[in-house]
Design an enzyme around this catalytic site. Structure first.
Site, short mmCIF file in Angstrom:
data_model
loop_
_atom_site.label_atom_id
_atom_site.label_comp_id
_atom_site.label_asym_id
_atom_site.label_seq_id
_atom_site.Cartn_x
_atom_site.Cartn_y
_atom_site.Cartn_z
N GLY A 182 80.35 50.85 35.64
CA GLY A 182 81.31 51.35 36.31
C GLY A 182 81.03 51.94 37.55
CG PHE A 183 83.77 54.68 39.29
CD1 PHE A 183 84.19 56.05 39.13
CD2 PHE A 183 84.79 53.93 38.82
CE1 PHE A 183 85.22 56.81 38.66
CE2 PHE A 183 86.06 54.45 38.41
CZ PHE A 183 86.14 55.91 38.35
CG ASP A 221 67.38 50.45 43.43
OD1 ASP A 221 66.45 51.47 43.10
OD2 ASP A 221 66.63 49.64 44.22
CB VAL A 222 66.72 54.29 40.88
CG1 VAL A 222 66.31 54.94 41.94
CG2 VAL A 222 66.47 55.49 39.56
CB CYS A 241 72.14 53.97 45.56
SG CYS A 241 73.42 54.80 44.38
CE1 TYR A 256 70.27 63.87 36.27
CE2 TYR A 256 72.06 64.57 37.48
CZ TYR A 256 71.14 64.71 36.32
OH TYR A 256 71.45 65.93 35.58
NE ARG A 266 73.12 51.46 36.62
CZ ARG A 266 72.39 51.50 37.63
NH1 ARG A 266 72.38 50.60 38.89
NH2 ARG A 266 71.30 52.46 37.77
N GLY A 267 74.41 45.95 38.42
CA GLY A 267 73.92 45.97 39.73
C GLY A 267 73.49 47.25 40.13
#
EC number: 2.3.1.181
Length: 204
Positions: free
Chosen positions: A145-146, A68-69, A163, A71, A65-66
């Protein structure tokens, strides 16, 4: 559109379900929206920077996915739309902006004002980041997704730069409203509002 609520689930199992739904949509099946909470897990996008993991003992799951890191854990509503974007404009940027708009309008319906940040993907309030977004596409079918913070424990975010943003504060709907909300309440709202807004902004 199929709405599939799978409750609290491990990341690997959620990924398996997503991949199955993606294959079905690629073969002409109905689009789907997967609703869930994850068991505690850290994930990092395909282009994410391992340097944003502050705890050396932490091993995030690398995913396609796009972003960064981040949780994921209980108290966070995770939604994975499995959509045929080849029939909705073939525009990934527009799809990301739709997800942001959906989240802003959803939260406004609860009395929480939030906004986007130029150059960043996600949704914020004046107190911090409220929702993260990271998507992947396979042959123009979306996955991932989100994640909307409803009432999660925010302490695990301190082990990362969320992120990829050092010092990023994390907030939740419960913190913003000063009262506890539950993920199941938000699932109902999402199920009612998602498809009409999707068809308005990304019509087939």
């Amino acid at each position: 559109m199929i709405f599939k609520d799978v409750g609290v689930i491990g990341y690997a199992e959620a990924l398996r379900i997503q991949e199955q739904l993606v294959a079905e949509v690629q073969q002409g099946g109905e689009e789907a929206l997967l609703l869930l909470e994850h068991l505690p897990v850290y994930t990092i996008g395909a282009g994410g920077d391992r340097g944003n993991v502050l705890d050396p003992e932490l091993e995030p799951v690398r995913v396609n996915r796009g972003g960064d890191v981040t949780y994921h854990g209980p108290g966070q509503l995770v939604c994975y739309p499995i959509l045929d974007l080849s029939r909705r404009g073939r525009d990934l940027h527009r799809y990301l902006r739709f997800l942001e708009r959906f989240l802003v309008e959803l939260c406004a319906g609860l009395g929480v004002g939030c906004h986007t940040v130029p150059g960043r993907t996600g949704v914020w309030t004046g107190n911090g980041k409220l929702a993260s977004i990271g998507v992947g596409v396979r042959r123009w079918v979306s996955m991932h997704g989100f994640a909307l913070n409803v009432s999660p424990d925010t302490a695990p975010f301190s082990r990362i730069n969320p992120c990829g943003m050092p010092g990023c504060s994390i907030t939740s709907l419960s913190l913003e409203l000063g009262e506890e909300l539950f993920v199941d309440e938000l699932k109902e709202m999402v199920a009612i509002r998602f498809q009409p807004l999707l068809n308005l902004h990304l019509p087939r």
